[in-house]
Design a protein around this motif. Structure first.
Motif, short mmCIF file in Angstrom:
data_model
loop_
_atom_site.label_atom_id
_atom_site.label_comp_id
_atom_site.label_asym_id
_atom_site.label_seq_id
_atom_site.Cartn_x
_atom_site.Cartn_y
_atom_site.Cartn_z
N LEU A 113 -71.77 73.25 26.97
CA LEU A 113 -70.93 72.71 27.08
C LEU A 113 -70.79 71.71 27.17
O LEU A 113 -68.85 70.33 26.12
CB LEU A 113 -70.38 73.27 28.96
CG LEU A 113 -68.66 72.74 29.41
CD1 LEU A 113 -67.88 73.67 28.57
CD2 LEU A 113 -68.57 73.40 30.28
N ASP A 114 -71.65 70.84 27.83
CA ASP A 114 -71.59 69.22 27.27
C ASP A 114 -71.71 68.64 26.24
O ASP A 114 -71.51 67.82 25.59
CB ASP A 114 -72.90 68.38 28.10
CG ASP A 114 -72.23 69.00 30.06
OD1 ASP A 114 -70.92 68.40 30.64
OD2 ASP A 114 -73.23 68.24 30.60
N SER A 115 -71.81 69.54 25.70
CA SER A 115 -72.77 69.49 23.68
C SER A 115 -70.60 69.50 23.21
O SER A 115 -70.50 68.35 22.12
CB SER A 115 -73.68 70.28 23.43
OG SER A 115 -74.81 69.98 24.18
N VAL A 116 -70.14 69.96 23.30
CA VAL A 116 -68.67 70.16 22.66
C VAL A 116 -68.01 69.14 23.18
O VAL A 116 -67.64 68.50 22.56
CB VAL A 116 -67.77 71.48 23.84
CG1 VAL A 116 -67.10 71.74 22.48
CG2 VAL A 116 -68.65 73.27 22.92
N ALA A 117 -68.16 68.71 24.80
CA ALA A 117 -67.57 67.66 25.22
C ALA A 117 -68.36 66.45 24.24
O ALA A 117 -66.93 65.71 24.23
CB ALA A 117 -68.11 67.45 26.78
N PHE A 118 -68.96 66.59 23.99
CA PHE A 118 -69.55 65.27 23.50
C PHE A 118 -69.08 64.98 22.27
O PHE A 118 -68.67 63.96 21.97
CB PHE A 118 -71.25 64.91 22.97
CG PHE A 118 -71.70 63.96 22.33
CD1 PHE A 118 -72.02 63.17 22.46
CD2 PHE A 118 -71.83 63.85 20.92
CE1 PHE A 118 -72.66 61.39 22.37
CE2 PHE A 118 -72.35 63.00 20.23
CZ PHE A 118 -73.07 62.15 20.58
N PHE A 119 -68.57 66.14 21.33
CA PHE A 119 -68.15 66.32 20.09
C PHE A 119 -66.64 65.59 20.36
O PHE A 119 -66.20 64.93 20.08
CB PHE A 119 -67.96 67.53 19.41
CG PHE A 119 -69.51 67.59 18.59
CD1 PHE A 119 -69.37 67.20 17.02
CD2 PHE A 119 -70.66 68.19 19.30
CE1 PHE A 119 -70.86 66.83 16.97
CE2 PHE A 119 -71.37 67.80 18.38
CZ PHE A 119 -71.79 67.46 17.56
#
Length: 579
Positions: free
Chosen positions: A88-94
């Protein structure tokens, strides 16, 4: 120098005062190599004035902050797609990448064929917003098979990237329309964008409570419907307005009232449990406040209709010029007797219409970039970790969620307040705007230091200071960019400098805050959770030092540009008032 610049302004005013309107316009075009279409007098009071454009832009800004609402629908996204926290943090990074890198929107609006047609930029943003959020909604609602992580990250990137197109079109148009009050105009635009998260959350709580999946669909539809309806009104209008400051102050007052109302609502909702009827009443009052700029537009247009009589227009016909090209000493006629300081300004050439490559070859560009990396980066690192900070210091979940909601208010106060205050001191005292970046970064350092102490209430007070100072960077940086590098490529240049935000955030949030938190957690319990003041103390001490460094860099920029502001920007502003 101030006298010589002023005399040039006066000569330009008087040399064609008695020429017919059509000849005056042609003379202005020929002397500057630019072309303007003569508009009929009736358009001064039409619905497509710069005041109508300002109101339409604020409404679009209010609906485009979907990236600020990630916390509302992220649990549903996580559950429906089977993500763990790191995924989920990866999605938030984008999401952060898309919302903060707007170079493409800047390049688009800097194109000669698009520069005075901001609706093209709005349309490009609307298309991205719809595609990104709509396909995300299809995935979360289960209408399509679960997409690969890379594709979901692309949807998130596309949806958040649309925000830069809306913002660029509205900010650039506002600066073009109000070049003499660009700090205030940018502050209003950036302020309403900062409030958009809180406004959208009110829509969610009133209409879609406990249904975050439907909220994603609203994020796909609402900004696009509003943009398609309003984008024909958002137009560039170079004509000088009557009582400009008075009506911009009215927009500013509305923004302050909306922010104060939302702050009271957020605090009230954290203390009391609101029923559906109360929520509807709160939402209705909010909508009435947001519609109130209509009255300002009508009043402004009625005032201009009374004051812009035929003789007045005829006398000022020769003054139809663009405001993005300040009076530079290298344009002084030979033998004007300008002082030796002019030679410095001739070499610096600040204020000309630099393109991106030219601006990046200057020291001023990189000083501003570094200062923004320190300020925006540390501010974004704070808000991204505020829930974890609260948990480590023993705050309840409701308290940290209230802090996250109130961040949008502090963010707004910084964006709006710094634009308005820097305009006031520039107009009345001649103070350069880079000075305010230095001051706000120094204040931000105090906020980081306060959070690092871990004392009772320190997170509340520290987040207020950091939030206000973080927001101020988003109003000051575009204003300074437009003054140092001109307006022709303004959208491209300020969006390139804005890349400093995710760059600084990655370094400070991931490499500093995240690393130290994990190190402290492994020391204390061997788990992934850390409790106590020590979890973030060193991180925020480091960020306090980083913002002091940014303040020093901004101070260097101030000393480098102070004569330019005194001898060019300040003189130009006052000569426009005389006109």
């Amino acid at each position: 120098m101030r006298v010589s610049c002023y005399s040039v302004c006066q000569n330009k005013q008087t040399q064609s005062c008695h020429v017919k309107k059509e000849d005056a316009i042609r003379n202005a075009e020929a002397s500057r190599g630019e072309s303007y279409n003569a508009m009929p007098i009736a358009t001064a009071t039409s619905g497509r004035s710069k005041w109508a454009a300002m109101a339409a832009s604020t409404w679009i800004q209010c609906s485009t902050g979907g990236s600020y609402c990630f916390g509302v629908y992220s649990p549903e996204l996580k559950a429906s797609q089977g993500y763990d926290q790191s995924t989920l943090d990866s999605v938030a990074f984008f999401k952060n990448i898309g919302a903060n890198i707007g170079v493409l929107s800047g390049l688009l609006i800097s194109s000669p064929s698009v520069h005075e047609r901001p609706w093209i930029v709005h349309l490009a943003g609307a298309a991205q917003c719809f595609v990104g959020y709509f396909f995300m909604w299809l995935s979360v609602a289960g209408y399509v098979a679960r997409p690969p992580l890379a594709l979901m990250c692309f949807y998130m990137l596309l949806a958040s990237h649309a925000q830069t197109f809306f913002n660029t079109a509205n900010v650039v148009t506002a600066v073009e329309n109000f070049p003499g009050s660009r700090g205030t105009a940018i502050g209003i635009m950036k302020g309403f964008l900062g409030l958009s998260g809180a406004i959208l959350i009110q829509i969610y709580q009133t209409m879609f409570n406990e249904n975050p999946t439907s909220f994603i669909l609203i994020l796909a539809l609402l900004p696009n419907i509003l943009t398609l309806l309003l984008m024909p009104i958002v137009k560039v209008d170079h004509r000088k307005s009557v009582c400009e400051k008075k009506f911009l102050d009215a927009f500013s007052l509305i923004a302050m009232i909306v922010a104060g109302y939302l702050m009271l609502v957020i605090i009230g909702e954290s203390i009391l449990r609101m029923g559906s009827v109360a929520q509807i009443v709160i939402f209705t009052v909010l909508m009435m406040m947001l519609l109130s700029p209509t009255a300002v537009v009508m009043k402004a247009q009625m005032t201009e209709a009374k004051m812009l009589d035929a003789d007045f227009l005829h006398e000022r016909a020769t003054l139809i010029v663009k405001h993005d090209d300040p009076i530079l000493p290298n344009r002084l006629p030979s033998g004007s007797g300008h002082d030796p300081l002019d030679q410095d300004l001739i070499l610096l050439q600040r204020g000309d219409n630099f393109n991106l490559t030219q601006s990046m070859s200057t020291c001023d560009f990189w000083l501003l970039f570094i200062a923004m990396a320190c300020g925006m980066g540390s501010g974004l690192a704070t808000v991204d970790n505020i829930s974890q900070i609260g948990g480590a210091l023993g705050y309840m979940a409701t308290e940290t969620s209230t802090l996250v909601s109130l961040w949008s208010i502090w963010n707004f106060l910084g964006r709006f307040g710094s634009g308005y205050i820097s305009d006031y001191f520039l107009h009345n005292k001649g103070w350069p705007r880079p000075l305010f970046i230095s001051l706000t970064l120094m204040l931000m350092s105090a906020g980081h230091a306060l959070i690092s102490t871990g004392l009772p209430g320190s997170l509340y007070m520290g987040s207020v200071l950091v939030g206000i100072c973080y927001g101020s960077q988003w109003a000051l940086m575009p204003s300074i960019t437009s003054e140092l590098f001109g307006l022709r490529h303004f959208g491209t240049i300020f969006n390139t400098i804005a890349i400093a935000s995710p760059v600084g955030s990655y370094i400070l949030s991931v490499r500093v805050v995240g690393y130290i938190y994990d190190m402290e957690a492994s020391k204390s319990s061997g788990a992934h959770e850390c409790l106590g003041q020590h979890c973030f103390m060193l991180s925020f001490m480091i960020m306090a030092l980083v913002t002091i460094l940014g303040s020093i860099v901004a101070l260097i920029l101030f000393y480098r540009t102070r004569r330019f502001y005194e001898q060019v920007v300040y003189v130009k502003l006052h000569s426009s008032l005389v006109q």
